[in-house]
Enzyme design. Structure first.
Site, PDB file in Angstrom:
ATOM      1  N   LYS A 166       7.613   6.367   1.382  1.00 25.65           N
ATOM      2  CA  LYS A 166       7.666   4.943   1.040  1.00 25.65           C
ATOM      3  C   LYS A 166       8.793   4.178   1.958  1.00 25.65           C
ATOM      4  O   LYS A 166       9.633   4.758   2.130  1.00 25.65           O
ATOM      5  CB  LYS A 166       7.990   4.843  -0.385  1.00 25.65           C
ATOM      6  N   ASP A 194       4.093   3.810   3.983  1.00 28.93           N
ATOM      7  CA  ASP A 194       3.615   3.049   3.207  1.00 28.93           C
ATOM      8  C   ASP A 194       4.705   1.794   2.451  1.00 28.93           C
ATOM      9  O   ASP A 194       5.878   2.183   1.795  1.00 28.93           O
ATOM     10  CB  ASP A 194       3.029   3.803   1.938  1.00 28.93           C
ATOM     11  N   GLU A 220       0.953   1.684   6.073  1.00 28.56           N
ATOM     12  CA  GLU A 220      -0.138   1.458   4.844  1.00 28.56           C
ATOM     13  C   GLU A 220       0.656   0.239   4.137  1.00 28.56           C
ATOM     14  O   GLU A 220       1.837   0.012   4.029  1.00 28.56           O
ATOM     15  CB  GLU A 220       0.056   2.698   3.976  1.00 28.56           C
ATOM     16  N   GLU A 246      -6.336  -0.200  -1.497  1.00 26.08           N
ATOM     17  CA  GLU A 246      -6.027   0.202  -2.841  1.00 26.08           C
ATOM     18  C   GLU A 246      -6.327  -0.969  -3.913  1.00 26.08           C
ATOM     19  O   GLU A 246      -6.620  -0.667  -4.886  1.00 26.08           O
ATOM     20  CB  GLU A 246      -4.862   0.973  -3.044  1.00 26.08           C
ATOM     21  N   ASP A 269      -9.916   2.894  -3.897  1.00 23.85           N
ATOM     22  CA  ASP A 269      -9.458   4.099  -5.084  1.00 23.85           C
ATOM     23  C   ASP A 269     -10.522   4.029  -5.959  1.00 23.85           C
ATOM     24  O   ASP A 269     -10.869   2.947  -6.572  1.00 23.85           O
ATOM     25  CB  ASP A 269      -8.110   3.322  -5.521  1.00 23.85           C
ATOM     26  N   HIS A 296      -7.489   6.321  -1.766  1.00 18.58           N
ATOM     27  CA  HIS A 296      -6.171   6.226  -2.252  1.00 18.58           C
ATOM     28  C   HIS A 296      -6.393   7.216  -3.685  1.00 18.58           C
ATOM     29  O   HIS A 296      -7.529   6.992  -4.205  1.00 18.58           O
ATOM     30  CB  HIS A 296      -5.927   4.777  -2.596  1.00 18.58           C
ATOM     31  N   GLU A 329      -4.995  12.252  -0.998  1.00  9.05           N
ATOM     32  CA  GLU A 329      -3.592  11.758  -1.230  1.00  9.05           C
ATOM     33  C   GLU A 329      -3.148  12.539  -2.426  1.00  9.05           C
ATOM     34  O   GLU A 329      -4.083  12.457  -3.688  1.00  9.05           O
ATOM     35  CB  GLU A 329      -3.575  10.239  -1.866  1.00  9.05           C
TER      36      GLU A 329
HETATM   37 CA    CA Z   1      -0.059   3.071  -1.239  1.00  7.86          CA
END
Ligand code: CA
Ligand code: NI
Length: 376
Positions: A166, A194, A220, A246, A269, A296, A329
């Protein structure tokens, strides 16, 4: 066979160590499962991405449109619900709630026909999926570069060949973290970043230009998902492939993003975009645009199972000998009920995860664990 009742289950666990994405602080893990019971005893399970209590309330409201119907009428039920809620739906929690219902319907269909969902949907192109470890949030009160490098080195030691961290905590901090992580995992591990849309286009472009030296597989959600023009700007002005999707629920949102060339990698997703029924349509869409599709996944073993069936049916793109499998993921952040709620945990072995091959989703729910983590 008729649907008798639909029960949303809200699962909850307070985190001992809260963690942060670019915009939110996770103090608990909370997910909404959907249990669909038929009059012949068959039970299907689904899961909804997003706020569990709101999803549960919407599922209660939608249940009157589902109870009494034949669960094998998946597309008619989907369209009736979508049509009923379209004016305030299309995207967001209406669509995530519908996703949970749709997945439960497919689970029931699989059990009825005694076949895994991937078989009912046309067959699997692969039976196990290479996974990437998702984590690297900023633990509240801790140094991100240090915690993230240590965490990622652990995943590599477990056998993962790809990891995602992240970012979105500020340019200087993020670049220090990316550098520390690349040094900790070595040159051969795939590394993704991300931002959870924590940047504007100016900073995202600056970050991408600077971070590219660390060999980043994708960037991302650099910017907020509504701002398609900003996606185009980021994609054009920095060298890292841009990924998102997502929060783009349904084929219309996906089509806009693909048509406007917003991403190199689309990340639908299944528990958000409208379930497996809609997911199948998005496969066709991404294939038509020849945009790479890497789904996702964020949730419990139910979401993982649904995600695995979806991964299994993604056609190789391009259809060549060396075509790469889409990565799965695999969330590694603390969540004690993620695997506890199924009898057989969906685990990775050296960074690969097997697609469940039992009927339907191929999972069996552990009622004791469900009870233990149920929010009262
Ligand atoms: Ca994400
Ligand atoms: Ni805990």
């Amino acid at each position: 066979m008729r649907i008798q009742k639909i029960i949303p289950h809200i699962l909850h666990h307070n985190l001992e160590q809260p963690f942060e994405s670019s915009f939110s602080t996770f103090r608990a893990r909370t997910h909404c499962l959907v249990e669909m019971v038929c009059d012949n005893g068959l039970i299907g399970w689904g899961e909804c991405l997003g706020p569990a209590t709101i999803n549960a309330a919407i599922i209660d409201a939608m249940s009157s449109m589902v109870i009494g119907r034949n669960p094998l009428d998946i597309e008619p039920i989907w369209l009736d619900i979508y049509n009923q809620y379209r004016d305030q739906g299309q995207r967001g929690v209406i669509q995530t709630a519908l996703s949970g219902i749709d997945i439960a319907l497919w689970d029931i269909a699989g059990q009825h026909f005694q076949a895994p969902i991937y078989q009912l949907m046309g067959g699997a192109f692969r039976t196990s999926i290479p996974a990437y470890a998702t984590g690297g949030f900023r633990p509240t009160g801790q140094d991100h570069a240090e915690s993230c490098a240590k965490e990622m080195a652990g995943y590599v030691a477990e056998g993962f060949g790809a990891v995602k961290i992240k970012i979105g905590y500020g340019l200087a901090s993020d670049l220090a973290t990316i550098k520390a992580v690349r040094e900790a995992i070595g040159p051969d591990i795939e590394l993704m970043i991300d931002a959870n849309h924590g940047y504007d286009a100016i900073d995202a472009i600056a970050l991408g230009r600077e971070a590219a030296q660390y060999n980043i597989a994708w960037f991302e959600e650099p910017v907020v998902p509504e701002a398609l023009a900003a996606y185009r700007d980021v994609r054009a002005a920095q060298p890292i492939p841009v990924a998102a999707g997502e929060t783009w629920h349904g084929r219309w949102a996906m089509d806009q993003a693909l048509n406007q060339r917003c991403v190199d990698i689309l990340q639908p997703d299944i528990c958000g975009l409208g379930g497996l029924s809609e997911g199948r349509k998005i496969i066709t869409l991404a294939d038509t645009y020849q945009v790479r599709l890497v789904p996702h996944v964020w949730g419990t073993a139910v979401a993982l199972a649904a995600g695995l069936h979806f991964h299994a049916i993604l056609p190789p793109s391009p259809p060549s000998h060396e075509s790469r499998s889409p990565l799965l993921e695999f969330d590694r952040t603390h969540n004690p009920f993620r695997q506890a709620i199924v009898e057989t945990p969906i685990e990775h072995h050296q960074g690969r995860v097997k697609v469940p091959d039992g009927p339907g989703l191929g999972i069996e729910i552990n009622r004791e664990a469900l009870q233990q983590f149920k929010m009262t």
